[in-house]
Design a protein around this motif. Structure first.
Motif, PDB file in Angstrom:
ATOM      1  N   LEU A  36      71.828  39.352 -49.761  1.00 24.56           N
ATOM      2  CA  LEU A  36      72.142  40.573 -49.022  1.00 24.56           C
ATOM      3  C   LEU A  36      73.633  40.668 -48.706  1.00 24.56           C
ATOM      4  CD1 LEU A  36      69.178  40.627 -46.485  1.00 24.56           C
ATOM      5  CD2 LEU A  36      69.368  41.842 -48.669  1.00 24.56           C
ATOM      6  N   ASP A  37      74.115  41.884 -48.571  1.00 30.77           N
ATOM      7  CA  ASP A  37      75.461  42.154 -48.083  1.00 30.77           C
ATOM      8  C   ASP A  37      75.350  42.521 -46.609  1.00 30.77           C
ATOM      9  OD1 ASP A  37      76.530  41.868 -50.660  1.00 30.77           O
ATOM     10  OD2 ASP A  37      76.186  43.980 -51.113  1.00 30.77           O
ATOM     11  N   GLY A  38      76.445  42.332 -45.870  1.00 30.71           N
ATOM     12  CA  GLY A  38      76.449  42.747 -44.475  1.00 30.71           C
ATOM     13  C   GLY A  38      77.202  41.789 -43.589  1.00 30.71           C
ATOM     14  N   TRP A  39      76.832  41.798 -42.315  1.00 33.74           N
ATOM     15  CA  TRP A  39      77.530  40.980 -41.335  1.00 33.74           C
ATOM     16  C   TRP A  39      76.650  40.769 -40.104  1.00 33.74           C
ATOM     17  CZ3 TRP A  39      77.780  43.835 -36.934  1.00 33.74           C
ATOM     18  CH2 TRP A  39      77.839  45.234 -37.052  1.00 33.74           C
ATOM     19  N   VAL A  40      77.049  39.802 -39.266  1.00 34.65           N
ATOM     20  CA  VAL A  40      76.367  39.516 -38.003  1.00 34.65           C
ATOM     21  C   VAL A  40      77.412  39.174 -36.963  1.00 34.65           C
ATOM     22  CG1 VAL A  40      76.014  37.060 -38.573  1.00 34.65           C
ATOM     23  CG2 VAL A  40      74.489  38.181 -36.918  1.00 34.65           C
ATOM     24  N   ARG A  41      77.168  39.540 -35.707  1.00 35.59           N
ATOM     25  CA  ARG A  41      78.082  39.196 -34.608  1.00 35.59           C
ATOM     26  C   ARG A  41      77.314  39.166 -33.298  1.00 35.59           C
ATOM     27  NH1 ARG A  41      81.482  44.788 -34.698  1.00 35.59           N
ATOM     28  NH2 ARG A  41      79.774  46.172 -34.171  1.00 35.59           N
ATOM     29  N   ASN A  42      77.861  38.392 -32.351  1.00 37.05           N
ATOM     30  CA  ASN A  42      77.383  38.448 -30.970  1.00 37.05           C
ATOM     31  C   ASN A  42      77.949  39.696 -30.320  1.00 37.05           C
ATOM     32  OD1 ASN A  42      75.977  36.040 -31.039  1.00 37.05           O
ATOM     33  ND2 ASN A  42      77.600  34.848 -30.084  1.00 37.05           N
ATOM     34  N   ARG A  43      77.206  40.232 -29.350  1.00 35.10           N
ATOM     35  CA  ARG A  43      77.717  41.338 -28.548  1.00 35.10           C
ATOM     36  C   ARG A  43      77.850  40.861 -27.108  1.00 35.10           C
ATOM     37  NH1 ARG A  43      75.069  46.957 -30.134  1.00 35.10           N
ATOM     38  NH2 ARG A  43      74.171  46.617 -28.099  1.00 35.10           N
ATOM     39  N   SER A  44      78.770  41.483 -26.395  1.00 33.56           N
ATOM     40  CA  SER A  44      79.070  41.029 -25.031  1.00 33.56           C
ATOM     41  C   SER A  44      77.883  41.200 -24.083  1.00 33.56           C
ATOM     42  CB  SER A  44      80.292  41.765 -24.488  1.00 33.56           C
ATOM     43  OG  SER A  44      80.078  43.157 -24.500  1.00 33.56           O
ATOM     44  N   ASP A  45      76.881  41.989 -24.454  1.00 34.58           N
ATOM     45  CA  ASP A  45      75.701  42.167 -23.594  1.00 34.58           C
ATOM     46  C   ASP A  45      74.647  41.081 -23.811  1.00 34.58           C
ATOM     47  OD1 ASP A  45      74.598  42.868 -26.034  1.00 34.58           O
ATOM     48  OD2 ASP A  45      74.050  44.912 -25.445  1.00 34.58           O
ATOM     49  N   GLY A  46      74.958  40.081 -24.658  1.00 33.78           N
ATOM     50  CA  GLY A  46      74.025  38.971 -24.879  1.00 33.78           C
ATOM     51  C   GLY A  46      73.128  39.144 -26.087  1.00 33.78           C
ATOM     52  N   THR A  47      73.212  40.274 -26.767  1.00 33.42           N
ATOM     53  CA  THR A  47      72.418  40.490 -27.975  1.00 33.42           C
ATOM     54  C   THR A  47      73.200  40.059 -29.210  1.00 33.42           C
ATOM     55  OG1 THR A  47      73.200  42.775 -28.232  1.00 33.42           O
ATOM     56  CG2 THR A  47      71.184  42.452 -26.933  1.00 33.42           C
ATOM     57  N   VAL A  48      72.527  40.046 -30.330  1.00 32.63           N
ATOM     58  CA  VAL A  48      73.144  39.817 -31.632  1.00 32.63           C
ATOM     59  C   VAL A  48      72.929  41.081 -32.451  1.00 32.63           C
ATOM     60  CG1 VAL A  48      72.963  38.517 -33.801  1.00 32.63           C
ATOM     61  CG2 VAL A  48      72.926  37.306 -31.625  1.00 32.63           C
ATOM     62  N   GLU A  49      73.987  41.528 -33.137  1.00 34.57           N
ATOM     63  CA  GLU A  49      73.917  42.723 -33.973  1.00 34.57           C
ATOM     64  C   GLU A  49      74.178  42.317 -35.414  1.00 34.57           C
ATOM     65  OE1 GLU A  49      75.923  47.150 -34.001  1.00 34.57           O
ATOM     66  OE2 GLU A  49      77.126  45.475 -33.280  1.00 34.57           O
TER      67      GLU A  49
END
Length: 98
Positions: A36-49
Motif C-alpha cells: 500500500l501507499d500512504g502514511w501514518v502519524r500520531n495526532r496531538s489528541d491521542g489518536t493515530v491517523e
C-alpha cells in the motif's frame, strides 16, 4: 497485476491506547508488506491517523488489521473517511505528529 483492479484511498483515525505502543511502526510494516501507499502519524489528541491507498481488497484488509493493531495496543474505535486524495508519494511513510 491488471490495470483494472479496483483501487481505493481511505483516511482512518484510530482511537484507544494507540500511542506509545509501536502502533505507527507496526502500521508502516503491515502496509508496506501489503504493497500500500500512504502514511501514518500520531495526532496531538491521542489518536493515530493514517491514509491507505492501493487495491481495494488490500485497503479493506489493512483497515481490519488496524482494529487489533500491535500486541500492546487497545483499539476502541476506527473512523473511516473516503474523501481523501491518493498520496503524492509511493510507498508507506511515518509522518511527524500533527
Amino acid at each position: 497485476m491488471s490495470d483494472h483492479v479496483p483501487r481505493s484511498t481511505v483516511r482512518v483515525v484510530i482511537s484507544g491506547r494507540v500511542q506509545g505502543v509501536w502502533y505507527r511502526g507496526w502500521t508502516v510494516g503491515e502496509a508496506a508488506a501489503a504493497g500500500l501507499d500512504g502514511w501514518v502519524r500520531n495526532r496531538s489528541d491521542g489518536t493515530v491517523e493514517a491514509v491507505f491507498s492501493g487495491p481495494s481488497d488490500r485497503v479493506a484488509a489493512m483497515i481490519e488489521a488496524c482494529r487489533d493493531g500491535p500486541p500492546a495496543a487497545r483499539v476502541t474505535g476506527i473512523e473511516c473517511f473516503d474523501d481523501t486524495d491518493p498520496p503524492a508519494q509511493s510507498g508507506f511513510l511515518q509522518r511527524p505528529t500533527l
